[in-house]
Structures are given as C-alpha cells and as structure tokens.
Write a protein that holds these residues in place. Structure first.
Motif, PDB file in Angstrom:
ATOM      1  N   LEU A  13       0.853  -1.185   0.000  1.00 13.53           N
ATOM      2  CA  LEU A  13       0.000   0.000   0.000  1.00 13.53           C
ATOM      3  C   LEU A  13       0.893   1.240   0.000  1.00 13.53           C
ATOM      4  N   LYS A  14       0.847   1.989  -1.082  1.00 14.16           N
ATOM      5  CA  LYS A  14       1.682   3.189  -1.152  1.00 14.16           C
ATOM      6  C   LYS A  14       0.849   4.465  -1.279  1.00 14.16           C
ATOM      7  N   ASP A  15      -0.476   4.312  -1.420  1.00 16.91           N
ATOM      8  CA  ASP A  15      -1.332   5.492  -1.534  1.00 16.91           C
ATOM      9  C   ASP A  15      -1.934   5.837  -0.170  1.00 16.91           C
ATOM     10  N   ARG A  16      -2.171   7.111   0.045  1.00 14.88           N
ATOM     11  CA  ARG A  16      -2.642   7.586   1.347  1.00 14.88           C
ATOM     12  C   ARG A  16      -3.998   6.996   1.721  1.00 14.88           C
ATOM     13  N   ASN A  17      -4.930   6.986   0.786  1.00 10.83           N
ATOM     14  CA  ASN A  17      -6.269   6.502   1.114  1.00 10.83           C
ATOM     15  C   ASN A  17      -6.276   5.013   1.453  1.00 10.83           C
ATOM     16  N   GLY A  18      -5.565   4.224   0.680  1.00  9.96           N
ATOM     17  CA  GLY A  18      -5.512   2.783   0.944  1.00  9.96           C
ATOM     18  C   GLY A  18      -4.852   2.473   2.279  1.00  9.96           C
ATOM     19  N   LEU A  19      -3.730   3.151   2.553  1.00 10.84           N
ATOM     20  CA  LEU A  19      -3.031   2.925   3.819  1.00 10.84           C
ATOM     21  C   LEU A  19      -3.866   3.431   4.993  1.00 10.84           C
ATOM     22  N   GLN A  20      -4.515   4.564   4.806  1.00 13.70           N
ATOM     23  CA  GLN A  20      -5.332   5.105   5.894  1.00 13.70           C
ATOM     24  C   GLN A  20      -6.487   4.159   6.235  1.00 13.70           C
ATOM     25  N   LYS A  21      -7.108   3.573   5.231  1.00 16.32           N
ATOM     26  CA  LYS A  21      -8.191   2.605   5.484  1.00 16.32           C
ATOM     27  C   LYS A  21      -7.667   1.394   6.253  1.00 16.32           C
ATOM     28  N   ALA A  22      -6.434   0.999   5.949  1.00 21.69           N
ATOM     29  CA  ALA A  22      -5.880  -0.208   6.569  1.00 21.69           C
ATOM     30  C   ALA A  22      -5.423   0.006   8.009  1.00 21.69           C
ATOM     31  N   VAL A  23      -4.942   1.204   8.352  1.00 26.69           N
ATOM     32  CA  VAL A  23      -4.299   1.374   9.659  1.00 26.69           C
ATOM     33  C   VAL A  23      -4.923   2.423  10.579  1.00 26.69           C
ATOM     34  N   TYR A  24      -5.820   3.238  10.078  1.00 22.78           N
ATOM     35  CA  TYR A  24      -6.326   4.382  10.860  1.00 22.78           C
ATOM     36  C   TYR A  24      -6.868   3.968  12.236  1.00 22.78           C
ATOM     37  N   GLY A  25      -7.757   3.008  12.266  1.00 26.93           N
ATOM     38  CA  GLY A  25      -8.352   2.571  13.544  1.00 26.93           C
ATOM     39  C   GLY A  25      -7.309   2.003  14.485  1.00 26.93           C
ATOM     40  N   ASP A  26      -6.374   1.251  13.933  1.00 21.01           N
ATOM     41  CA  ASP A  26      -5.316   0.650  14.738  1.00 21.01           C
ATOM     42  C   ASP A  26      -4.390   1.715  15.326  1.00 21.01           C
ATOM     43  N   LEU A  27      -4.079   2.745  14.542  1.00 19.07           N
ATOM     44  CA  LEU A  27      -3.212   3.818  15.051  1.00 19.07           C
ATOM     45  C   LEU A  27      -3.863   4.530  16.232  1.00 19.07           C
ATOM     46  N   LYS A  28      -5.151   4.750  16.125  1.00 14.58           N
ATOM     47  CA  LYS A  28      -5.864   5.420  17.210  1.00 14.58           C
ATOM     48  C   LYS A  28      -5.945   4.531  18.448  1.00 14.58           C
ATOM     49  N   ALA A  29      -6.287   3.264  18.254  1.00 16.08           N
ATOM     50  CA  ALA A  29      -6.487   2.365  19.393  1.00 16.08           C
ATOM     51  C   ALA A  29      -5.174   1.926  20.032  1.00 16.08           C
ATOM     52  N   SER A  30      -4.208   1.540  19.233  1.00  9.42           N
ATOM     53  CA  SER A  30      -2.972   0.955  19.767  1.00  9.42           C
ATOM     54  C   SER A  30      -1.949   1.976  20.237  1.00  9.42           C
ATOM     55  N   PHE A  31      -1.941   3.152  19.629  1.00 10.27           N
ATOM     56  CA  PHE A  31      -0.885   4.122  19.928  1.00 10.27           C
ATOM     57  C   PHE A  31      -1.400   5.379  20.618  1.00 10.27           C
ATOM     58  N   GLY A  32      -2.692   5.467  20.850  1.00 10.68           N
ATOM     59  CA  GLY A  32      -3.251   6.602  21.572  1.00 10.68           C
ATOM     60  C   GLY A  32      -3.285   7.891  20.770  1.00 10.68           C
ATOM     61  N   LEU A  33      -3.297   7.777  19.449  1.00 12.74           N
ATOM     62  CA  LEU A  33      -3.338   8.971  18.611  1.00 12.74           C
ATOM     63  C   LEU A  33      -4.777   9.413  18.401  1.00 12.74           C
ATOM     64  N   SER A  34      -4.980  10.713  18.351  1.00 10.44           N
ATOM     65  CA  SER A  34      -6.307  11.198  17.996  1.00 10.44           C
ATOM     66  C   SER A  34      -6.387  11.266  16.472  1.00 10.44           C
ATOM     67  N   ALA A  35      -7.495  11.731  15.935  1.00  9.05           N
ATOM     68  CA  ALA A  35      -7.763  11.647  14.499  1.00  9.05           C
ATOM     69  C   ALA A  35      -6.697  12.333  13.644  1.00  9.05           C
ATOM     70  N   GLN A  36      -6.436  13.593  13.890  1.00  8.82           N
ATOM     71  CA  GLN A  36      -5.527  14.337  13.022  1.00  8.82           C
ATOM     72  C   GLN A  36      -4.088  13.823  13.092  1.00  8.82           C
ATOM     73  N   PRO A  37      -3.541  13.545  14.256  1.00  3.34           N
ATOM     74  CA  PRO A  37      -2.193  12.961  14.284  1.00  3.34           C
ATOM     75  C   PRO A  37      -2.118  11.612  13.568  1.00  3.34           C
ATOM     76  N   ALA A  38      -3.172  10.813  13.627  1.00  2.00           N
ATOM     77  CA  ALA A  38      -3.176   9.532  12.903  1.00  2.00           C
ATOM     78  C   ALA A  38      -3.099   9.779  11.400  1.00  2.00           C
ATOM     79  N   VAL A  39      -3.825  10.771  10.920  1.00  2.00           N
ATOM     80  CA  VAL A  39      -3.783  11.129   9.500  1.00  2.00           C
ATOM     81  C   VAL A  39      -2.396  11.647   9.124  1.00  2.00           C
ATOM     82  N   ARG A  40      -1.796  12.467   9.981  1.00  2.00           N
ATOM     83  CA  ARG A  40      -0.442  12.997   9.724  1.00  2.00           C
ATOM     84  C   ARG A  40       0.590  11.872   9.692  1.00  2.00           C
TER      85      ARG A  40
END
Length: 175
Positions: free
Chosen positions: A42-69
């Motif tokens: 996955l090298k595109d932003r949308n595809g990668l974001q769909k794959a990891v966004y929820g995990d970044l928030k849950a596992s690493f304590g990131l809020s929405a905007q930092p997860a996107v960044r």
C-alpha cells in the motif's frame, strides 16, 4: 513561497516528557503503518489510511488528526524512497544498499520529526506560547523563543504568512 521559521519550544520538565512521549508514539505508529504498507504493498494515502487508521488510534493513543499525519508521513517516506531508487541514489539494483532499501519496510527513529497542522498546534504570539496536542491531551502554555524578526509585527518580518498561519509545523527534538 514557503517561509521557514525556526522556533524553539521551551517546555517545563513535565511538558518536555509529554512532548517526548508524543514523538515516540507517533514514530512507533509510523513504523507500524510502514510495516503494513510494505506487507500489503500500500503506497497510496487513502488505501493505507483505510488499513491502519483505527489501529493507530487504538494501539498508539493517537487522535484523528495525528493519525492522519502519521499516514501521510509514511506515504511521503515511501515516495522519497521510490525517488531515490529511480535516481539511483542508492546504487544499482545489485548493490547491497539498494537491496536493503527495497527488501524491508521504512523504520522511523523514536525521536524523528513529526508534522503537526493548525488543528494540533496553535500559536499565541502575544503570550509567546503554543497549544499542542500530546498523547496525554492538549497541552497549553508551552513557551517558545524565536528570532525577533520572525514574530508578527516585527519591523523586519517578511510579508508572508507567519508560522501559525495556514500551513504545517514540524516538531523535532534538538539536543
């Protein structure tokens, strides 16, 4: 035209710990997202974001905007790697350096810089403080120092947007 202004944050000891923890969490999240991007190609932003966004928030304590960044940071790292491979800045495809770069995911150092936008970092020029998102919550009143000509209203200030205008701010540790 981009304006680059170097600003030094002057956090209190407890603020410094929160900022360090935030950088560590963001870079661990970026390394995790990079591993997923590498494993799934996955090298595109949308595809990668769909794959990891929820995990970044849950596992690493990131809020929405930092997860996107973080996702954007990973995508940019792979774009830079691709450009370096094409340029051949990493040597020919048969070189050890080239094979190493292609054969493993990008890894982010714990103290690597992290981009923040206006939703995560805001400037209070008159008070000479910033309000910044951390993994422990929003931290207000973090003092900063900059050159006199970099502050709004200074006589030698260039006629372009100041650091708190629309744009990106990058937080990185300096020792």
């Amino acid at each position: 035209m981009k304006l680059v202004v170097q600003v030094k944050l002057l956090p209190m000891p407890e603020q410094a710990l929160a900022l360090e923890a935030t950088l560590r969490a963001c870079n661990q999240a970026a390394t995790h997202a990079s591993g997923v991007a590498f494993a799934r190609s996955l090298k595109d932003r949308n595809g990668l974001q769909k794959a990891v966004y929820g995990d970044l928030k849950a596992s690493f304590g990131l809020s929405a905007q930092p997860a996107v960044r973080v996702v954007k940071k990973v995508v940019d790292a792979y774009a830079a790697l691709k450009a370096n491979l094409r340029a051949p800045n990493l040597g020919p495809p048969t070189s050890k350096r080239h094979r190493s770069a292609v054969g493993s995911p990008v890894v982010f150092r714990p103290e690597a810089a992290q981009p923040f936008d206006d939703r995560c970092l805001s400037w209070q020029y008159d008070a000479r403080t910033v309000s910044i998102w951390t993994v422990g919550g929003r931290m207000k009143g973090v003092r900063f120092a900059c050159a006199p000509r970099s502050r709004p209203g200074a006589p030698a200030r260039p006629p372009v947007a100041s650091p708190g205008g629309r744009g990106r701010n990058t937080v990185m540790p300096r020792r």
